[in-house]
Enzyme design. Sequence first.
Site, PDB file in Angstrom:
ATOM      1  N   SER A  32       0.741   5.160   9.477  1.00 24.06           N
ATOM      2  CA  SER A  32      -0.071   3.992   9.825  1.00 24.06           C
ATOM      3  C   SER A  32      -0.315   3.173   8.570  1.00 24.06           C
ATOM      4  O   SER A  32      -1.112   2.245   8.561  1.00 24.06           O
ATOM      5  CB  SER A  32      -1.406   4.444  10.416  1.00 24.06           C
ATOM      6  OG  SER A  32      -2.086   5.254   9.485  1.00 24.06           O
ATOM      7  N   LYS A  80       6.069   1.931  -1.994  1.00 20.00           N
ATOM      8  CA  LYS A  80       6.800   2.608  -0.931  1.00 20.00           C
ATOM      9  C   LYS A  80       8.108   1.895  -0.558  1.00 20.00           C
ATOM     10  O   LYS A  80       9.021   2.518  -0.013  1.00 20.00           O
ATOM     11  CB  LYS A  80       5.919   2.711   0.314  1.00 20.00           C
ATOM     12  CG  LYS A  80       4.691   3.595   0.133  1.00 20.00           C
ATOM     13  CD  LYS A  80       5.007   5.059   0.334  1.00 20.00           C
ATOM     14  CE  LYS A  80       3.744   5.903   0.372  1.00 20.00           C
ATOM     15  NZ  LYS A  80       4.039   7.334   0.516  1.00 20.00           N
TER      16      LYS A  80
END
Lengths: 321, 321
Positions: free
Chosen positions: B81, B56
């Site tokens: 989250s 990511k």
Amino acid sequence: MASPLTRNAIEEAYSRIFKLIHRTPVLTSTSIDGIIGSGKQLFFKCENFQKTGSFKSRGALNAILKAKEHGEVKGVITQSSGNHGQALAWAANKIGVPCIVVVPINAPIPKVEAIAAYGAQIERCEATMTARLETCERIANETGYLSIDPHNDYDVMEGQGTIAKEFLEQVPDLDALFIAVGGGGMIGGISKYISEVNPKIKVFCVEPEGKEIQKSFEAGKRLWESGALLNTIADGVRVLRVGDKCFPVLQECCQKRVFSVNDEEISKAMFITMQRLKVVIEPSAAVCLAAVLKYRDELKEFQKIGIVLCGGNVDLNKMPF
Amino acid sequence: MASPLTRNAIEEAYSRIFKLIHRTPVLTSTSIDGIIGSGKQLFFKCENFQKTGSFKSRGALNAILKAKEHGEVKGVITQSSGNHGQALAWAANKIGVPCIVVVPINAPIPKVEAIAAYGAQIERCEATMTARLETCERIANETGYLSIDPHNDYDVMEGQGTIAKEFLEQVPDLDALFIAVGGGGMIGGISKYISEVNPKIKVFCVEPEGKEIQKSFEAGKRLWESGALLNTIADGVRVLRVGDKCFPVLQECCQKRVFSVNDEEISKAMFITMQRLKVVIEPSAAVCLAAVLKYRDELKEFQKIGIVLCGGNVDLNKMPF
């Protein structure tokens, strides 16, 4: 007699083995560097990714290939319930040479199965170091197989020394190297290579508590009398005694300050390595990070520190943390 | 409108981010290949070693850097989250841009702490996807911060596509790539790049059971109506719906046969990866090996299979095996 262990011999070993072994990556972690602090950078040479899951494949392969250069090898034999047993079985299988591994009757079944899976013949013996060595010698005499010690063997040390050759190519400007010491084969090969190629890099011995290498350094001779095993979670370095071929190399090429760590410190370092660096290691491979964490205030002069993650053969269902 | 996601855009993204991200290694395991059988070779691209522990970081960093090229960026915001939250917090910190991460009140404390540790401001909201998206949008409007979606964003997809660029340089002759699909950002970038550079390589979607991407492929449109989360141990790919910017890319560039796996299969593959490849992965990263193991009889034509180990952010004290 001059030791045959030289930079040239290690480079020849590399030419011999490099096509069959992994050139293992060097990983870094900003997050672990942050835990250590003082701007230190740690470089982890991942021999846990090596063939058979430990650096031992280098030495075992070199010993067999070198012996073959000097004549026929009927077979090879060793005593080991651990990484060297797997490594020798693997190397013999690769080269097409029969292999016998002597294991104590109390050796963990998965380890014995791993050795057998590489095609080696298993021979059981009583669970003492004396029985292991005697059984190995007896079968070697009966069969004419070449006995290859896990560490006390120059050809094995040459193979392990190739770790240093790769490491210096990957990170040329290390200030220090921390190496876990069992029988002394890996640190023998590495420290010898470093001493000839870049003696500015300091090589430190790290040991599980109770081994007391420093006392032997101070006495100028090997003080260990028995072939006993230390009680440590770092099973890869639990052999108490440094080999008589290895010890003089350590005397010549390593720093005389030896760092000792206990099981709790090893377990904590193992957790940090797995959680932050994302690699699976066995406890022996956590010994050096444990030492850097414990003794960091003493290590002010070293910025770039190399650590060899020596192996990754651990039972994931029996982690020490 | 033609999609801005192209090979060129992905290569520009690479030029933008490569100095700050890791070029992650590709690992192989003879032992895992042996388990798969039929002479197949698996190549694991280790994005679990990427900055912040997942791929990511590539997309988040590209999105911020690209936005800065087009003008001042007051700050960035997202709702997550998980790994995207950490990645955006890290990237913003690297570039020196303020960052807000909206997290649901039930998010695991270690994950929230990890995001905060990179210097991001945490904003709590109710634990529904609607609340997360609405809170994110409201704060973005109030602050003027740029909202960066975890997957449904071309700049993010470009960044994730750089995985494919590296992978093809490291292993040019792959036959197939297996990619875990959550929102579709990673597979969007990767499959687009592959389709332009080497369309002979087949890219397959792998999903946790219940996602049913294949039904949407067959219908020719996105059939998901809700922003719900799947009940799966693979928390990195539990978002049910593939994004509306991602889905057309998958339609264009991926194989229409989709492979589904369940928790038990994922857990087994996770254990094998950690035990044999010696790397720590999160459950999402085990989804593709699970599929190759499960469907190997259907994969006869593919010899060299690439798998992206997408992340390694897992609690070692709470392993599923």
